[in-house]
Design a protein around this motif. Structure first.
Motif, PDB file in Angstrom:
ATOM      1  N   TYR A   1     -57.813  10.364  75.112  1.00 15.72           N
ATOM      2  CA  TYR A   1     -57.313   9.047  75.498  1.00 15.72           C
ATOM      3  C   TYR A   1     -56.049   9.218  76.349  1.00 15.72           C
ATOM      4  O   TYR A   1     -55.384  10.267  76.290  1.00 15.72           O
ATOM      5  CB  TYR A   1     -57.025   8.189  74.262  1.00 15.72           C
ATOM      6  CG  TYR A   1     -56.110   8.831  73.243  1.00 15.72           C
ATOM      7  CD1 TYR A   1     -54.737   8.615  73.258  1.00 15.72           C
ATOM      8  CD2 TYR A   1     -56.621   9.664  72.253  1.00 15.72           C
ATOM      9  CE1 TYR A   1     -53.904   9.205  72.324  1.00 15.72           C
ATOM     10  CE2 TYR A   1     -55.800  10.263  71.312  1.00 15.72           C
ATOM     11  CZ  TYR A   1     -54.442  10.030  71.354  1.00 15.72           C
ATOM     12  OH  TYR A   1     -53.614  10.623  70.433  1.00 15.72           O
TER      13      TYR A   1
ATOM     14  N   ALA B   1     -69.166   7.901  73.836  1.00 13.04           N
ATOM     15  CA  ALA B   1     -69.507   9.211  73.285  1.00 13.04           C
ATOM     16  C   ALA B   1     -70.977   9.493  73.524  1.00 13.04           C
ATOM     17  O   ALA B   1     -71.756   8.575  73.801  1.00 13.04           O
ATOM     18  CB  ALA B   1     -69.207   9.252  71.786  1.00 13.04           C
TER      19      ALA B   1
ATOM     20  N   LEU C   1     -61.594  13.683  70.550  1.00 12.52           N
ATOM     21  CA  LEU C   1     -61.355  12.341  71.078  1.00 12.52           C
ATOM     22  C   LEU C   1     -60.268  12.469  72.137  1.00 12.52           C
ATOM     23  O   LEU C   1     -59.247  13.116  71.909  1.00 12.52           O
ATOM     24  CB  LEU C   1     -60.884  11.405  69.963  1.00 12.52           C
ATOM     25  CG  LEU C   1     -60.767   9.925  70.334  1.00 12.52           C
ATOM     26  CD1 LEU C   1     -62.138   9.261  70.275  1.00 12.52           C
ATOM     27  CD2 LEU C   1     -59.803   9.209  69.383  1.00 12.52           C
TER      28      LEU C   1
ATOM     29  N   LEU D   1     -60.523   8.783  62.560  1.00  8.17           N
ATOM     30  CA  LEU D   1     -61.314   9.818  63.217  1.00  8.17           C
ATOM     31  C   LEU D   1     -60.665  11.194  63.149  1.00  8.17           C
ATOM     32  O   LEU D   1     -61.335  12.206  63.383  1.00  8.17           O
ATOM     33  CB  LEU D   1     -61.550   9.446  64.684  1.00  8.17           C
ATOM     34  CG  LEU D   1     -62.395   8.208  64.950  1.00  8.17           C
ATOM     35  CD1 LEU D   1     -62.491   7.949  66.451  1.00  8.17           C
ATOM     36  CD2 LEU D   1     -63.779   8.349  64.349  1.00  8.17           C
TER      37      LEU D   1
ATOM     38  N   VAL E   1     -65.214  10.677  73.882  1.00  2.00           N
ATOM     39  CA  VAL E   1     -65.472  11.843  73.035  1.00  2.00           C
ATOM     40  C   VAL E   1     -66.234  12.868  73.858  1.00  2.00           C
ATOM     41  O   VAL E   1     -67.203  12.537  74.544  1.00  2.00           O
ATOM     42  CB  VAL E   1     -66.286  11.451  71.784  1.00  2.00           C
ATOM     43  CG1 VAL E   1     -66.656  12.696  70.986  1.00  2.00           C
ATOM     44  CG2 VAL E   1     -65.507  10.477  70.926  1.00  2.00           C
TER      45      VAL E   1
ATOM     46  N   LEU F   1     -68.875  10.042  64.730  1.00  2.00           N
ATOM     47  CA  LEU F   1     -68.070   8.831  64.730  1.00  2.00           C
ATOM     48  C   LEU F   1     -68.495   7.830  63.654  1.00  2.00           C
ATOM     49  O   LEU F   1     -67.649   7.289  62.931  1.00  2.00           O
ATOM     50  CB  LEU F   1     -68.134   8.160  66.106  1.00  2.00           C
ATOM     51  CG  LEU F   1     -67.556   8.957  67.275  1.00  2.00           C
ATOM     52  CD1 LEU F   1     -67.691   8.150  68.560  1.00  2.00           C
ATOM     53  CD2 LEU F   1     -66.107   9.313  67.032  1.00  2.00           C
TER      54      LEU F   1
ATOM     55  N   ILE G   1     -65.010   2.788  72.685  1.00  2.58           N
ATOM     56  CA  ILE G   1     -65.134   4.247  72.697  1.00  2.58           C
ATOM     57  C   ILE G   1     -66.468   4.615  73.333  1.00  2.58           C
ATOM     58  O   ILE G   1     -67.491   3.977  73.080  1.00  2.58           O
ATOM     59  CB  ILE G   1     -65.066   4.829  71.275  1.00  2.58           C
ATOM     60  CG1 ILE G   1     -63.772   4.415  70.581  1.00  2.58           C
ATOM     61  CG2 ILE G   1     -65.172   6.357  71.307  1.00  2.58           C
ATOM     62  CD1 ILE G   1     -63.696   4.834  69.119  1.00  2.58           C
TER      63      ILE G   1
ATOM     64  N   ALA H   1     -60.904   5.161  74.507  1.00  4.53           N
ATOM     65  CA  ALA H   1     -61.014   6.596  74.269  1.00  4.53           C
ATOM     66  C   ALA H   1     -62.429   7.058  74.566  1.00  4.53           C
ATOM     67  O   ALA H   1     -63.372   6.263  74.630  1.00  4.53           O
ATOM     68  CB  ALA H   1     -60.647   6.925  72.822  1.00  4.53           C
TER      69      ALA H   1
END
Length: 296
Positions: free
Chosen positions: A276, A100, A274, A293, A145, A109, A98, A143
């Motif tokens: 994806y 972010a 989020l 999440l 953020v 997170l 991920i 993914a």
């Protein structure tokens, strides 16, 4: 050309992405010489050069660019499907990557990911902090953020945090010395702490709301940083005025270390989401993280 093995294509994709035989070999768990031999054999079978090699780097030829563009997504899809099959065992396992920004990683997170790490020892979470708008497909993230729910049409956006505000703050000591601004435009005459963004190396332009709509003010000051945590520390120390997420400064406002200014120009906006790919096969590990999440 005879049917080429997936292993050879995986080697090519890894080398093409890493731009280096040694790094690709480390990722694959083989020797650099084995990677080099595989690449030579693949180029001979295809009858075309895929990589240009120098003593310092490896770059893709036009044919290599085309092969990477067309083959890499297919290999990623195959890997995801194989992972989904292996997920039929009892406990979810695997890695979830991920990306972010720093504030989201630390305050949004991490509190939700900690129970996942503790409850699922066979799941590995890789969390990369970055203020840029990362291409999660190209960079092989599961993914990303970002603030708000506006993403590309081939992405799914899921809210993971409530609405938020960007608030303008300063220490009482600073305001006693330099006065309290009453309009955003007055910030150009103040000592402000800037945030350096990775995208094009630009400075973050402070955002405000008014009856006429949103507008931005470009400020100047004695300090430029690339971390909101460092900006917070400098602001508390009285270096200057800063604009930061409300959740980051709430405690400092409550205990009197910071004071909000220009509150009338700060309106709530959609919080972190989020995002994806909507067509990627979801692994069991990713589903566990997704559920953790999800904003209640």
């Amino acid at each position: 050309m005879s049917e080429q093995s997936l292993d050879d294509l995986k080697v090519f994709v890894m080398v093409a992405r890493e731009g280096n035989f040694t790094r690709a070999a480390a990722q694959l768990g083989v020797s650099p010489s084995a990677v080099s031999q595989t690449m030579r054999a693949l180029e001979e079978k295809l009858g075309v050069r895929l990589l240009t090699r120098t003593t310092r780097s490896v770059t893709r030829t036009e044919a290599g660019e085309k092969l990477l563009r067309e083959v890499a997504p297919l290999l990623d899809e195959i890997t995801a499907h194989l992972s989904a099959v292996s997920d039929l065992r009892e406990r979810p396992a695997g890695s979830v990557r991920i990306t972010a920004d720093e504030y989201a990683a630390r305050y949004v997170l991490w509190p939700k990911l900690l129970p996942v790490i503790e409850s699922y020892p066979e799941i590995t979470v890789e969390l990369i902090t970055d203020y840029g708008l990362t291409d999660i497909v190209a960079e092989r993230f599961d993914a990303g953020v970002r603030v708000g729910g506006i993403v590309a049409s081939d992405m799914i956006a899921m809210p993971i945090a409530p609405a938020m505000r960007m608030v303008t703050v300063a220490s009482p000591r600073y305001l006693a010395r330099y006065s309290v601004p009453v309009k955003p435009q007055e910030l150009t005459e103040h000592r402000c702490i800037n945030l350096r963004l990775p995208t094009h190396g630009g400075l973050y332009a402070w955002e405000f709301d008014s009856p006429e709509g949103e507008f931005r003010v470009r400020v100047d000051g004695p300090l430029i940083l690339n971390s909101v945590i460092q900006i917070l520390d400098a602001c508390v120390a009285g270096v200057g005025i800063a604009q930061l997420p409300d959740g980051l400064v709430k405690e400092h406002i409550e205990n009197g270390k910071l004071q909000e200014v220009l509150p009338a120009w700060s309106e709530p906006f959609a919080g972190y989401h989020l995002y994806y790919p909507n067509r990627r096969q979801q692994t069991a590990a990713f589903k566990v993280v997704l559920n953790a999440l999800r904003e209640p």
